[in-house]
Design an enzyme around this catalytic site. Structure first.
Site, PDB file in Angstrom:
ATOM      1  N   THR B 146      36.554  44.586  46.149  1.00  0.00           N
ATOM      2  CA  THR B 146      37.033  44.743  44.768  1.00  0.00           C
ATOM      3  C   THR B 146      36.901  46.219  44.424  1.00  0.00           C
ATOM      4  OG1 THR B 146      34.851  44.066  43.969  1.00  0.00           O
ATOM      5  CG2 THR B 146      36.571  42.393  44.035  1.00  0.00           C
ATOM      6  N   LYS B 168      31.220  41.652  50.358  1.00  0.00           N
ATOM      7  CA  LYS B 168      31.894  42.468  49.349  1.00  0.00           C
ATOM      8  C   LYS B 168      30.996  42.512  48.130  1.00  0.00           C
ATOM      9  CE  LYS B 168      32.896  40.798  45.326  1.00  0.00           C
ATOM     10  NZ  LYS B 168      32.980  41.527  44.056  1.00  0.00           N
ATOM     11  N   THR B 179      30.013  39.430  41.691  1.00  0.00           N
ATOM     12  CA  THR B 179      29.132  40.289  42.457  1.00  0.00           C
ATOM     13  C   THR B 179      29.335  40.263  43.968  1.00  0.00           C
ATOM     14  OG1 THR B 179      27.561  39.828  40.731  1.00  0.00           O
ATOM     15  CG2 THR B 179      26.711  40.910  42.676  1.00  0.00           C
ATOM     16  N   SER B 383      41.480  44.878  30.960  1.00  0.00           N
ATOM     17  CA  SER B 383      42.819  44.498  31.412  1.00  0.00           C
ATOM     18  C   SER B 383      43.459  45.616  32.227  1.00  0.00           C
ATOM     19  CB  SER B 383      43.705  44.181  30.231  1.00  0.00           C
ATOM     20  OG  SER B 383      43.896  45.322  29.442  1.00  0.00           O
TER      21      SER B 383
END
Lengths: 383, 383
Positions: B146, B168, B179, B383
């Site tokens: 991410t 990750k 997380t 967003s």
């Protein structure tokens, strides 16, 4: 007028030279009676500053009729020498104002782990004792400031009697500074046990609900002194109401003045199975760093509210949680509710309402956002 | 090679278009046996994402022989529709790789409260299934990133068998991101109950000791899959050692890559009456915002360490606490020890050692400092 708004009290605040800034840093509050009584509550941190240990013993021993307070040094984690320094402050104050050392409470605030400059403290006590007046409340409130941008006082006047108070501190702190010192005074007639129950009831839903950064001080002290000078014995509940009002006023001033904060946040938990559940959930939400960052950014991030609720053992159904931010129910039944675009977070005050849908109990916790300024103020080298 | 370092596994990672960035965002890991077995541990947050609920049931039901993972959306707090989406991901994966839907674990990470774009997810699963290879581990590790700056993998090779893994996440998160997702594989021969005990033992002292910002995710998942393809049954303890080593390596990579962090901090608690006490004290210190700010500022503020310890109910004498920072005992007997000027905090790694002087137990917690960058990254609009 603050602590001297109630009759029977004198106070003063002076520059003893404990702070290098030259700002006032030592205060006295003395209860002249005729019917002195006192109560106090202290930090629940097991690491307790020497003045907290001293004041606990003084109150347990009986009455407290004088309070000496200093800013510029917390006298916490200072070992046996620090305990001696707290005792010396009580003894010198006792001598200067004509009471027993056992009747003197000591409050200190400032850097942890550093000894007080006792020669200056002792001279300051003697100087402050000569300055005691019936309108010295403001000077006292100024002298206990640390990083406070304003001094904090409150007064509630009732029919024939008064409650006054002063506070220092804020949840968000400069390096190593301790949190909260509060002295409340009243000229109502009340004995120690009554004051104790009144103070505990008032603190439980005011100062105990302020949770700016989750960090618990070694020096927190709240004292309530009654002089009886009004001759009035308030009816049941009246004194609690008045003391509660003063505590609430001061607690809100602490949150409003929290350093580095841009938002004042109220976490209102409703529909809880018990008040304990409501407080637990409120604290968990108020302490969530990710949420506090989101609120700083005016992001109505209800997912972080739910994440925080989910870490508690409170009674609720994960698929039956509702969350409103500034009155817009952005989360219903544990999922997205009304459009987040409806939420206006541009103001300084933000209210997060959590409905646990598990009962009738409720509680509010007050906190602040997490900001780069908080990091900056608290990461500067402490010397 | 990561999850495909162990024989019997194929994996892939593709761009399904879930992320708007165009970066890879969907991964598959498939256990081809011949003796497939699995175990898993999940977040203890009571708010659990739909994929976590699904994977828990799959593991409880029996084996898991395939894992589908996506970044770009957590599918958390998404209500009944989110549960349907997790089921669809399992069903489509099952169809594509030829197993039962009950044998598929689902892992999602990304923004909370937003539905997944299921048309893209379904197409991505079919695409990823066609890309499955015995060297697809790296692609899979990349696709689950991410805000990770690097993909995180580890391998431990033993005599005739291997443990590999990918992870990750980081404690410090971009807005709303969950997380930690971890998939571990081994070609050792091991059944489900053995894998379960091995995994729990390894996680307890590795991933469970990472506490970057005190915030607990709704999506945390750690899976361990065994294929038996090596034909080797490790001796007692060997498998635990190897899995622990891979978990420790990945856990340290998470802390090293925590976004916005400038310091990697190890809180080592020794002399505790119990391991539980040591963990409690370590977590309290690791979660103290004031201390995390001080460490960011390279300020050896042991007073804040003591304040944090004092909020716990661990067994210790407040006047018998010792604290070292990077090996310098700046606090002895609960008061100032060696000069703080001796402490060199200029490096990226900081070790805080707390000696409770109450027993023989110990534990380490790993965390990061609190920085303006953390606030910035987590206060940007989601967003």
């Amino acid at each position: 007028m603050t602590v001297t708004a109630a009759r029977g009290f004198v106070a003063s605040g002076v520059t003893a030279g404990i702070k290098t800034s030259g700002d006032p840093d030592l205060a006295l509050v003395v209860n002249r009676g005729p019917a002195p009584a006192a109560a106090g509550v202290f930090t629940s941190n097991r690491i307790q500053a020497a003045p907290v240990r001293w004041s606990r013993r003084a109150l347990a021993h009986g009455n407290v009729s004088a309070v000496v307070l200093n800013s510029g040094g917390a006298n916490a984690c200072t070992g046996p020498a620090g305990a001696e320094d707290a005792r010396t402050m009580a003894e010198r104050t006792a001598l200067a104002v004509g009471v027993s050392p056992d009747d003197v409470a000591v409050c200190s605030t400032g850097l942890i782990g550093v000894p007080l400059p006792m020669d200056r403290v002792v001279d300051g006590i003697e100087f402050a004792a000569r300055r005691l007046t019936t309108d010295g409340g403001r000077d006292a409130a100024v002298a206990i400031k640390t990083t406070d941008s304003v001094h904090k006082t409150a007064v509630v006047a009732r029919s024939g009697w008064t409650v006054g108070g002063m506070a220092k501190g804020a949840g968000m702190l400069a390096p190593g500074l301790a949190t909260m010192l509060v002295v409340l005074t009243t000229d109502a007639v009340a004995d120690g046990p009554l004051l104790d129950s009144v103070l505990r009831a008032a603190v439980r839903t005011t100062f105990d609900r302020v949770d700016s950064d989750g960090c618990m001080s070694t020096n927190d002290t709240v004292l309530l002194l009654a002089s009886g000078a009004s001759g009035v014995t308030p009816e049941d509940g009246e004194l609690t109401d008045a003391v509660h009002a003063v505590c609430l006023d001061l607690a809100r001033q602490l949150i409003a003045d929290a350093e580095g904060a841009a938002k004042e946040i109220e976490v209102a938990v409703v529909g809880a199975a018990s008040e304990e559940d409501a407080v637990t959930v409120g604290r968990s939400v108020a302490r969530n760093n990710l949420l506090k960052c989101a609120l700083h950014g005016e992001d109505p991030n209800w997912g972080r509210v739910l994440s925080a609720i989910g870490t508690t053992d409170a009674d609720f159904d994960p698929d039956g949680l509702d969350v409103a931010i500034n009155g817009v129910w952005v989360c219903r039944d544990g999922a997205a509710g009304e459009p987040r675009e409806k939420v206006d977070m541009s103001g300084r005050r933000i209210t997060i309402t959590v409905d646990l849908r598990a009962g009738q109990a409720s509680a509010e916790i007050w906190t602040n956002d997490l900001t780069a300024e908080y990091v900056h103020e608290n990461s500067a080298y402490s010397s």
